[in-house]
Scaffold this motif. Structure first.
Motif, short mmCIF file in Angstrom:
data_model
loop_
_atom_site.label_atom_id
_atom_site.label_comp_id
_atom_site.label_asym_id
_atom_site.label_seq_id
_atom_site.Cartn_x
_atom_site.Cartn_y
_atom_site.Cartn_z
N UNK A 377 0.87 -1.19 0.00
CA UNK A 377 0.00 0.00 0.00
C UNK A 377 0.89 1.22 0.00
N UNK A 378 0.45 2.28 -0.69
CA UNK A 378 1.31 3.47 -0.67
C UNK A 378 0.50 4.76 -0.63
N UNK A 379 1.14 5.81 -0.17
CA UNK A 379 0.57 7.15 -0.08
C UNK A 379 1.59 8.16 -0.56
N UNK A 380 1.14 9.18 -1.32
CA UNK A 380 2.12 10.21 -1.71
C UNK A 380 1.68 11.59 -1.20
N UNK A 381 2.46 12.59 -1.58
CA UNK A 381 2.22 13.98 -1.13
C UNK A 381 2.29 14.13 0.38
N UNK A 382 3.23 13.47 0.99
CA UNK A 382 3.37 13.54 2.44
C UNK A 382 4.58 14.39 2.80
N UNK A 383 4.64 14.73 4.07
CA UNK A 383 5.79 15.47 4.57
C UNK A 383 6.39 14.71 5.74
N UNK A 396 1.64 18.13 19.26
CA UNK A 396 0.38 18.83 19.16
C UNK A 396 0.54 20.09 18.32
N UNK A 397 1.63 20.77 18.59
CA UNK A 397 1.83 22.06 17.94
C UNK A 397 2.04 21.93 16.43
N UNK A 398 2.88 21.01 16.01
CA UNK A 398 3.25 20.98 14.60
C UNK A 398 2.41 20.03 13.75
N UNK A 399 1.70 19.13 14.42
CA UNK A 399 0.90 18.19 13.65
C UNK A 399 -0.58 18.56 13.75
N UNK A 400 -0.84 19.72 14.26
CA UNK A 400 -2.22 20.14 14.45
C UNK A 400 -2.99 20.12 13.13
N UNK A 402 -3.45 17.88 11.18
CA UNK A 402 -2.89 17.04 10.13
C UNK A 402 -2.95 15.59 10.58
N UNK A 403 -2.97 14.72 9.60
CA UNK A 403 -3.04 13.31 9.93
C UNK A 403 -1.62 12.76 10.08
N UNK A 404 -1.37 12.10 11.20
CA UNK A 404 -0.04 11.50 11.39
C UNK A 404 -0.10 10.06 10.90
N UNK A 405 0.66 9.76 9.86
CA UNK A 405 0.62 8.41 9.29
C UNK A 405 1.68 7.51 9.90
N UNK A 406 2.70 8.11 10.44
CA UNK A 406 3.74 7.30 11.08
C UNK A 406 4.43 8.18 12.12
N UNK A 407 4.75 7.58 13.23
CA UNK A 407 5.41 8.34 14.28
C UNK A 407 6.53 7.49 14.83
N UNK A 408 7.68 8.12 15.03
CA UNK A 408 8.79 7.37 15.58
C UNK A 408 9.62 8.29 16.47
N UNK A 409 10.00 7.78 17.61
CA UNK A 409 10.83 8.64 18.44
C UNK A 409 11.87 7.86 19.22
N UNK A 410 12.96 8.56 19.49
CA UNK A 410 13.91 8.03 20.44
C UNK A 410 14.15 9.12 21.47
N UNK A 413 15.16 12.41 19.22
CA UNK A 413 14.46 12.95 18.05
C UNK A 413 13.11 12.29 17.82
N UNK A 414 12.28 13.09 17.19
CA UNK A 414 10.93 12.66 16.89
C UNK A 414 10.72 12.83 15.41
N UNK A 415 10.15 11.81 14.78
CA UNK A 415 9.85 11.94 13.35
C UNK A 415 8.38 11.64 13.11
N UNK A 416 7.76 12.50 12.32
CA UNK A 416 6.35 12.31 12.00
C UNK A 416 6.19 12.36 10.49
N UNK A 417 5.44 11.39 9.97
CA UNK A 417 5.08 11.47 8.55
C UNK A 417 3.65 12.00 8.51
N UNK A 418 3.51 13.17 7.86
CA UNK A 418 2.24 13.89 7.91
C UNK A 418 1.56 13.98 6.55
N UNK A 419 0.22 13.81 6.58
CA UNK A 419 -0.52 13.97 5.33
C UNK A 419 -0.92 15.44 5.21
#
Ligand code: ASP
Ligand code: MG
Length: 419
Positions: A377-383, A396-400, A402-410, A413-419
């Motif tokens: 399955x795939x999705x494009x036009x993401x950030x 909350x502040x930066x993903x407001x 927006x849909x979070x499709x993937x979240x990963x943190x250590x 650092x925190x990484x969010x894939x946003x639609x």
């Protein structure tokens, strides 16, 4: 000796070139190798020209004329007609390019791209070198292709380090000791004597290759911004300049989409602990950013980096076998084979999800191949948003809205894939 790099914006018109001369004039005591990009948006103009050449469209001639006009306007404002050598050089280069464009394409698109697009750097360095000499800043123009040796990967040349090192040490190094050298970023040459470019925005990388092989004291990238910012000021009103960055942090930032430094630039500098300064050519006395050792202390500043045009690909087995145990190596092989770099990945027992830079042709090919054995399955036009030294409130502040499709943190650092 030191390596300086001036990008397209720093030589975008006659006034800008005069400013480069002004910056250089205050370093007359230094031994310098100066790497220069194509002028302004020349590389984009050349890309259009390649396209019209390869597809034989009517716009070829007008694209060529635009390019010529743009450069002649600058050279006419910079040099007196009596400087006939420089005019002859430019004239000859345009004739050469015109000849190239008259021949039918007889090789791949990427091959022709490199032969044509590389002219941007040649025009630019010829003009700047002649102007500097005229202005009393004595220098010698050198062809970077004679030193930067690459493989045959057109548009994304891989550097042959041992050959490059040998050529630079033998021929270039003694020259730099005597006279300022003006040379090009972005371009190299393969063993078949064809031009190979190092990838868009590759001039920073060229500067770092030269610095490594010349054992330079430092590299300075002169930009139209004050230094490396902790976020894109166009998106974050509260963005601030970072004064010090460790090499690792700088690599991470470039890798995840900070456009201020080309991602490949840092590694060679790190290997020899050569400091990198990012400074403003408009305010050369301002501090800018230093990338180097013992900057870890300053790594505490939070950074917010958006990478656009991302694709998320989820891969699951068709037969409910565990994806991790049995399939990962063959999946990775397909990514490598198709030249697709993974930005973030996440796995569960039965699926594997990756976020990659979206390239329509490459990604579609990869998906086709994956689909032979997997459900995809795939999705494009993401950030992809990468935050270092994050706080929980950042989500909350930066993903407001927006849909979070993937979240990963250590821890850091925190990484969010946003639609
Ligand atoms: N002129 C090339 C480009 O615009 C290389 C560079 O500027 O770094 O991509
Ligand atoms: Mg550029």
């Amino acid at each position: 000796m030191k390596v300086f790099k001036f990008g397209g914006a720093s030589v975008k018109d006659a006034e800008a070139v005069k400013n480069v001369a002004k910056v250089l004039s205050s370093f007359s005591d230094e031994k310098l190798l100066v790497v220069i990009s194509a002028m302004g948006k020349t590389t984009n103009m050349l890309e259009k020209l390649v396209d019209s050449y390869f597809k034989s469209t009517d716009s070829k001639q007008s694209n060529f004329e635009d390019l010529k006009e743009f450069h002649y306007k600058i050279i006419n404002q910079l040099l007196p007609q009596t400087q006939s050598n420089a005019f002859d050089d430019i004239e000859n280069l345009f004739i050469e390019l015109e000849c190239l464009l008259e021949a039918e394409p007889d090789n791949t698109y990427d091959y022709h791209y490199d032969q044509i697009v590389s002219y941007g750097e040649i025009f630019s360095t010829k003009i700047v070198s002649a102007f500097l000499n005229e202005a009393g800043i004595k220098n010698r123009w050198m062809d970077a292709q004679n030193f930067i040796s690459t493989d045959n990967t057109y548009r994304e040349g891989k550097v042959n380090w041992s050959l490059t090192n040998e050529k630079i040490a033998k021929t270039l190094s003694p020259i730099v000791q005597k006279k300022m050298v003006i040379t090009q970023g972005f371009i190299g040459r393969n063993s078949a004597n064809s031009t190979v470019t190092l990838g868009r925005e590759g001039s920073d990388y060229s500067a770092s290759i030269f610095a490594y092989c010349l054992d330079a004291q430092s590299v300075t990238i002169w930009k139209d911004v004050a230094g490396v910012m902790n976020a894109d000021p166009k998106r974050f009103a509260e963005a601030v300049k970072i004064t010090g960055l460790s090499y690792n942090r700088a690599i991470e930032m470039a890798f995840y989409g900070a456009t201020v430094i080309h991602p490949k630039t840092i590694q060679p500098l790190l290997n020899k602990e050569i400091p990198l300064y990012v400074k403003s050519f408009l305010n050369p006395n301002d501090e800018g950013t230093t990338v180097g050792v013992s900057k870890e202390e300053e790594d505490k500043v939070s950074t917010y980096i958006f990478k656009q045009n991302q694709m998320l690909i989820s891969i699951a087995s068709k037969d409910f076998s565990f994806i991790v145990e049995e399939n990962l190596s063959s999946i990775f092989l397909l990514f490598a084979k198709n030249g697709i770099k993974i930005n973030v990945m996440q796995n569960s027992a039965i699926s594997f999800t990756v976020c990659v830079d979206y390239n329509e042709i490459k990604c579609n090919l990869l998906i086709q191949e994956l689909e032979e054995n997997y459900k995809v399955k795939s999705n494009i036009n993401l950030e992809l948003l990468t935050i270092s030294n994050y706080e929980n409130a950042d989500i909350k502040k930066y993903a407001e809205n927006r849909k979070i499709l993937l979240e990963q943190r250590n821890r850091r650092s925190l990484q969010l894939v946003l639609a």
